[in-house]
Motif scaffolding. Structure first.
Motif, PDB file in Angstrom:
ATOM      1  N   UNK A  28      -5.204   0.496  -6.273  1.00 53.92           N
ATOM      2  CA  UNK A  28      -6.359   1.298  -6.348  1.00 53.92           C
ATOM      3  C   UNK A  28      -7.279   0.799  -7.407  1.00 53.92           C
ATOM      4  N   UNK A  29      -6.803   0.665  -8.837  1.00 50.56           N
ATOM      5  CA  UNK A  29      -7.598   0.163 -10.014  1.00 50.56           C
ATOM      6  C   UNK A  29      -8.195  -0.871  -9.676  1.00 50.56           C
ATOM      7  N   UNK A  30      -7.825  -1.743  -8.751  1.00 52.98           N
ATOM      8  CA  UNK A  30      -8.053  -2.923  -8.362  1.00 52.98           C
ATOM      9  C   UNK A  30      -9.333  -3.103  -7.194  1.00 52.98           C
ATOM     10  N   UNK A  31      -9.546  -1.759  -6.920  1.00 44.67           N
ATOM     11  CA  UNK A  31     -10.787  -1.558  -5.953  1.00 44.67           C
ATOM     12  C   UNK A  31     -10.422  -1.457  -4.422  1.00 44.67           C
ATOM     13  N   UNK A  32      -8.971  -1.519  -4.002  1.00 43.44           N
ATOM     14  CA  UNK A  32      -8.972  -1.407  -2.608  1.00 43.44           C
ATOM     15  C   UNK A  32      -8.755  -0.094  -2.358  1.00 43.44           C
ATOM     16  N   UNK A  33      -9.106   0.232  -1.025  1.00 43.87           N
ATOM     17  CA  UNK A  33      -9.090   1.591  -0.349  1.00 43.87           C
ATOM     18  C   UNK A  33      -7.713   1.579   0.485  1.00 43.87           C
ATOM     19  N   UNK A  34      -7.608   2.712   1.036  1.00 44.62           N
ATOM     20  CA  UNK A  34      -6.402   3.092   1.752  1.00 44.62           C
ATOM     21  C   UNK A  34      -6.013   1.969   2.652  1.00 44.62           C
ATOM     22  N   UNK A  35      -6.846   1.541   3.475  1.00 52.21           N
ATOM     23  CA  UNK A  35      -6.682   0.430   4.684  1.00 52.21           C
ATOM     24  C   UNK A  35      -5.975  -0.717   3.808  1.00 52.21           C
ATOM     25  N   UNK A  36      -6.891  -1.294   2.956  1.00 51.13           N
ATOM     26  CA  UNK A  36      -6.387  -2.398   2.068  1.00 51.13           C
ATOM     27  C   UNK A  36      -5.149  -2.420   1.511  1.00 51.13           C
ATOM     28  N   UNK A  37      -4.879  -1.133   0.954  1.00 48.91           N
ATOM     29  CA  UNK A  37      -3.655  -0.843   0.366  1.00 48.91           C
ATOM     30  C   UNK A  37      -2.408  -1.081   1.433  1.00 48.91           C
ATOM     31  N   UNK A  38      -2.593  -0.407   2.591  1.00 50.47           N
ATOM     32  CA  UNK A  38      -1.708  -0.459   3.584  1.00 50.47           C
ATOM     33  C   UNK A  38      -1.544  -2.009   3.983  1.00 50.47           C
ATOM     34  N   UNK A  39      -2.329  -2.603   4.272  1.00 47.97           N
ATOM     35  CA  UNK A  39      -2.300  -3.992   4.787  1.00 47.97           C
ATOM     36  C   UNK A  39      -1.479  -4.912   3.602  1.00 47.97           C
ATOM     37  N   UNK A  40      -1.703  -4.631   2.141  1.00 44.69           N
ATOM     38  CA  UNK A  40      -1.191  -5.349   1.069  1.00 44.69           C
ATOM     39  C   UNK A  40       0.356  -5.095   1.080  1.00 44.69           C
ATOM     40  N   UNK A  41       0.555  -3.675   1.367  1.00 44.85           N
ATOM     41  CA  UNK A  41       1.889  -3.226   1.123  1.00 44.85           C
ATOM     42  C   UNK A  41       2.819  -3.016   2.048  1.00 44.85           C
ATOM     43  N   UNK A  42       2.260  -2.630   3.380  1.00 42.54           N
ATOM     44  CA  UNK A  42       2.938  -2.102   4.512  1.00 42.54           C
ATOM     45  C   UNK A  42       3.078  -0.723   4.606  1.00 42.54           C
ATOM     46  N   UNK A  43       2.725  -0.076   3.557  1.00 40.90           N
ATOM     47  CA  UNK A  43       2.765   1.471   3.430  1.00 40.90           C
ATOM     48  C   UNK A  43       1.910   1.871   4.583  1.00 40.90           C
ATOM     49  N   UNK A  44       2.118   3.058   5.159  1.00 36.24           N
ATOM     50  CA  UNK A  44       1.588   3.823   6.198  1.00 36.24           C
ATOM     51  C   UNK A  44       1.523   3.102   7.620  1.00 36.24           C
ATOM     52  N   UNK A  45       2.365   1.966   7.705  1.00 35.65           N
ATOM     53  CA  UNK A  45       2.462   1.277   8.864  1.00 35.65           C
ATOM     54  C   UNK A  45       3.872   1.475   9.687  1.00 35.65           C
ATOM     55  N   UNK A  46       4.710   2.281   9.108  1.00 31.10           N
ATOM     56  CA  UNK A  46       5.722   2.527   9.668  1.00 31.10           C
ATOM     57  C   UNK A  46       5.742   3.941  10.569  1.00 31.10           C
ATOM     58  N   UNK A  47       6.788   4.933   9.746  1.00 33.37           N
ATOM     59  CA  UNK A  47       6.880   6.217  10.558  1.00 33.37           C
ATOM     60  C   UNK A  47       5.775   6.976  10.185  1.00 33.37           C
ATOM     61  N   UNK A  48       4.788   6.835   9.229  1.00 32.44           N
ATOM     62  CA  UNK A  48       3.626   7.810   8.888  1.00 32.44           C
ATOM     63  C   UNK A  48       4.088   8.867   7.991  1.00 32.44           C
ATOM     64  N   UNK A  49       5.323   8.851   7.668  1.00 28.53           N
ATOM     65  CA  UNK A  49       5.913   9.998   6.741  1.00 28.53           C
ATOM     66  C   UNK A  49       5.230  10.243   5.493  1.00 28.53           C
ATOM     67  N   UNK A  50       4.666   8.983   4.860  1.00 28.10           N
ATOM     68  CA  UNK A  50       4.220   8.925   3.570  1.00 28.10           C
ATOM     69  C   UNK A  50       2.690   9.200   3.518  1.00 28.10           C
ATOM     70  N   UNK A  51       2.025   9.367   4.782  1.00 26.78           N
ATOM     71  CA  UNK A  51       0.643   9.325   5.010  1.00 26.78           C
ATOM     72  C   UNK A  51      -0.215  10.552   3.970  1.00 26.78           C
ATOM     73  N   UNK A  52       0.409  11.682   4.180  1.00 26.06           N
ATOM     74  CA  UNK A  52      -0.200  12.708   3.375  1.00 26.06           C
ATOM     75  C   UNK A  52       0.013  12.568   2.063  1.00 26.06           C
ATOM     76  N   UNK A  53       1.124  12.069   1.640  1.00 27.34           N
ATOM     77  CA  UNK A  53       1.565  11.828  -0.013  1.00 27.34           C
ATOM     78  C   UNK A  53       0.440  10.770  -0.553  1.00 27.34           C
TER      79      UNK A  53
END
Length: 67
Positions: A28-53
């Protein structure tokens, strides 16, 4: 010495990818948005249980950045 902030940085926000709060904060501090963070980390690409948090965390960071 471990501080409360260190513990929060180590908190896993996406159990599918193992993405931590600290990783999301750094991207986030590097200027990435949620989509870019997801691509970099793999977050939000599995079960989506973390989406709201993760969305809530990023909103809080954006508000802090404005203040």
């Amino acid at each position: 010495m471990t501080t409360k902030i260190d513990n929060l940085d180590d908190e896993v926000m996406c159990s599918c990818s193992g993405t931590t709060r600290g990783q999301i904060l750094r991207f986030f501090k590097a200027g990435l948005d949620i989509d870019a963070i997801s691509r970099k980390t793999g977050a939000l690409s599995g079960c989506a249980g973390c989406e709201w948090d993760i969305e809530q965390f990023l909103k809080e960071l954006a508000v802090q950045q404005i203040e």
